[in-house]
Design an enzyme around this catalytic site. Structure first.
Site, PDB file in Angstrom:
ATOM      1  N   LYS A 135      -2.773   9.137   9.502  1.00  0.00           N
ATOM      2  CA  LYS A 135      -1.773   8.269   8.929  1.00  0.00           C
ATOM      3  C   LYS A 135      -1.880   8.328   7.420  1.00  0.00           C
ATOM      4  CE  LYS A 135      -0.325   4.529  11.891  1.00  0.00           C
ATOM      5  NZ  LYS A 135      -1.081   3.573  12.691  1.00  0.00           N
TER       6      LYS A 135
ATOM      7  N   HIS B 169       4.075   1.800   1.938  1.00  0.00           N
ATOM      8  CA  HIS B 169       5.328   1.154   1.557  1.00  0.00           C
ATOM      9  C   HIS B 169       6.115   1.967   0.543  1.00  0.00           C
ATOM     10  CE1 HIS B 169       3.004  -2.585   2.699  1.00  0.00           C
ATOM     11  NE2 HIS B 169       4.100  -2.706   3.411  1.00  0.00           N
TER      12      HIS B 169
ATOM     13  N   HIS C 242       0.861  -1.168   0.000  1.00  0.00           N
ATOM     14  CA  HIS C 242       0.000   0.000   0.000  1.00  0.00           C
ATOM     15  C   HIS C 242       0.906   1.228   0.000  1.00  0.00           C
ATOM     16  CE1 HIS C 242       0.800   0.366   4.281  1.00  0.00           C
ATOM     17  NE2 HIS C 242       0.503  -0.913   4.393  1.00  0.00           N
TER      18      HIS C 242
ATOM     19  N   ASP D  84      10.071   4.167  12.800  1.00  0.00           N
ATOM     20  CA  ASP D  84       9.714   3.215  13.849  1.00  0.00           C
ATOM     21  C   ASP D  84      10.656   2.011  13.846  1.00  0.00           C
ATOM     22  OD1 ASP D  84       8.767   2.429  11.376  1.00  0.00           O
ATOM     23  OD2 ASP D  84       6.963   1.470  12.156  1.00  0.00           O
TER      24      ASP D  84
END
Length: 400
Positions: free
Chosen positions: A227, A48, A45, A192
């Site tokens: 997001k 990425h 998606h 992250d």
RNA sequence: GGGGAGUUACCCGAGUGGCCAAAGGGGGCGGGCUGUAAACCCGCUGGCAUUAGCCUACGUAGGUUCGAAUCCUUCACUCCCCA
């Protein structure tokens, strides 16, 4: 422009382990680098796309990418940024998902085994011997240190299972393995992943006494704080079967004004001076920049032809015109009302939702607002445009 | 292993026997304004049904009751304290 400057000036760089030596390496030689992709779905998606674009930029500058599809690590599950244990995937799911992701990755990267590689970390992870792994790798990890990492602190409040706690070791081991097999010296990933990436560079230093770099991208959110790539319908996928090209195009066309410049830099190859010009546009002209963004990204993912179709369909739709380029929906004989057509065309999830949309005044058929909640469907002829809201529409045709 | 708290719709979260398809907020969708943007204002937000109404849903499975998200029991899971 060298690879480092490209990445930095386009906003890809958030944290780097040792910027000076990395800069030098990128400008003076060939660096082999990797990024990992978890096969949690059979398509990538747009979340990425950041690592994918970064990899593509580096490859264009002559460096060698390794796209690691995490068939092994997916069996464990990364706890970073997650608040609870995520669902375990079966090996069948993983295998299926990897196939889909590989196809998509190869559209952005040359993976001919020379200029670029694609590999499944299950190749080495699934064969690991537990005791050997603990003795060779596990002894280099300090539990005290791991527990102080933010990623785990969060989870200590909610609960963290042992399997997840091991994820970092496996990812670090991946890096070591790639370092040994391919001389891979750089791992890139989302911010992250910083902790996991550092674990890898540390491990390489401890075990092989060699240096390796880590680089992370900023976590991309939209200007309104959401997001990236999440819509009501879920993620925005690269697979046209999951997210139609039309919707994909519309997603980019409808981004917040404040995001346009940043997204052009991150998600397209448009030269920086051209982006600077587009960023300077004010008021309604910002739409021009958005159109460039939508065209470029959609072309990268779906090709020029599909992009032109989606673009034309969107323009026509905003003018309320019928066009052959909208997604076409074939009505079945039992579809008698506008409500039925809305459900058939997936513009409403249920008849109730369809009725509410009509009552809210958001439905037009052939350019006419539908006022009757139970309005019957007229003869659609050779195509009638059914529209909900401003940017969702389909072209209705008779059943085949 | 012992003790305690909890599990409500997309998310957070209120609700302790009927007035509960379930407050409030967020998110989302639709409308207005506009530039297919933001901000702001208004409406909607389980399914089926034209209305009446019916069905499904408050972790799971049973039970009590005329009636349960609410009371009792079972199981599962989560968190906290002690070991």
């Amino acid at each position: 422009m060298d690879a480092w400057t490209t990445l930095e000036s386009r906003g890809f760089v958030k944290q780097v382990t040792d910027p000076e030596t990395l800069k030098k390496a990128l400008s003076s030689g060939t660096v082999t680098y990797y990024a990992g992709f978890d096969p949690t779905a059979d398509s990538l998606h747009i979340g990425h796309m950041l690592p994918v674009m970064a990899m593509a930029h580096l490859q264009r500058a002559g460096h060698v990418p390794i796209a690691v599809v995490g068939g092994g690590t997916a069996m464990v599950g990364d706890p970073s940024g997650k608040t609870e244990l995520r669902q375990m995937l079966t090996s069948d799911d993983i295998a299926k998902n990897m196939t889909g992701m590989r196809t998509q990755l190869s559209r952005f990267l040359v993976v001919d085994g020379v200029r670029g590689h694609m590999i499944d970390n299950g190749e080495w992870l699934l064969k690991l011997n537990y005791i050997a792994f603990l003795r060779d790798i596990g002894r280099h990890f300090s539990v005290n240190k791991m527990l102080t990492a933010d990623a785990y602190k969060l989870r200590l409040e909610k609960g963290l299972s042992f399997i997840e706690f091991n994820y970092q070791l496996l990812q670090a081991y991946d890096f070591l393995e790639l370092f040994r097999r391919f001389g891979c010296q750089l791992q890139i990933g989302g911010d992250d992943q910083w902790g996991n990436i550092l674990a890898g560079t540390d491990l390489i230093r401890r075990v092989d006494e060699k240096d390796a770099w880590g680089l992370t991208f900023p976590l991309t959110t939209t200007a309104s704080g959401a997001k990236m790539g999440k819509t009501a319908a879920g993620a925005v996928w690269l697979d046209a079967n999951r997210t139609p090209v039309f919707d994909f195009f519309q997603y980019w066309l409808n981004v917040d004004d404040r995001d346009v410049g940043r997204f052009l830099k991150l998600y397209t190859f448009v030269p920086l001076d051209e982006i600077a010009r587009l960023e300077a546009l004010q008021g309604a002209d910002v739409r021009e920049a958005k159109r460039v963004l939508a065209r470029e990204v959609t072309t990268l993912v779906h090709g020029a032809e599909a992009t032109a179709v989606a673009d034309a369909a969107g323009s026509a739709m905003s003018r309320g015109e019928a066009t052959a380029d909208l997604p076409t929906v074939a009505l079945l004989p039992e579809d008698r009302t506008v409500v039925d057509a809305l459900v058939r065309g997936a513009l409403a999830k249920s008849k109730g939702e369809a009725r509410r949309a009509i009552e809210g005044g958001g439905v037009t058929l052939g350019g006419e607002k539908v006022v009757e909640r139970e309005a019957a469907l007229p003869d659609v002829g050779d195509g009638l445009v059914l529209k909900v809201g401003k940017s969702r529409a389909v072209r209705l045709v008779k059943s085949a």
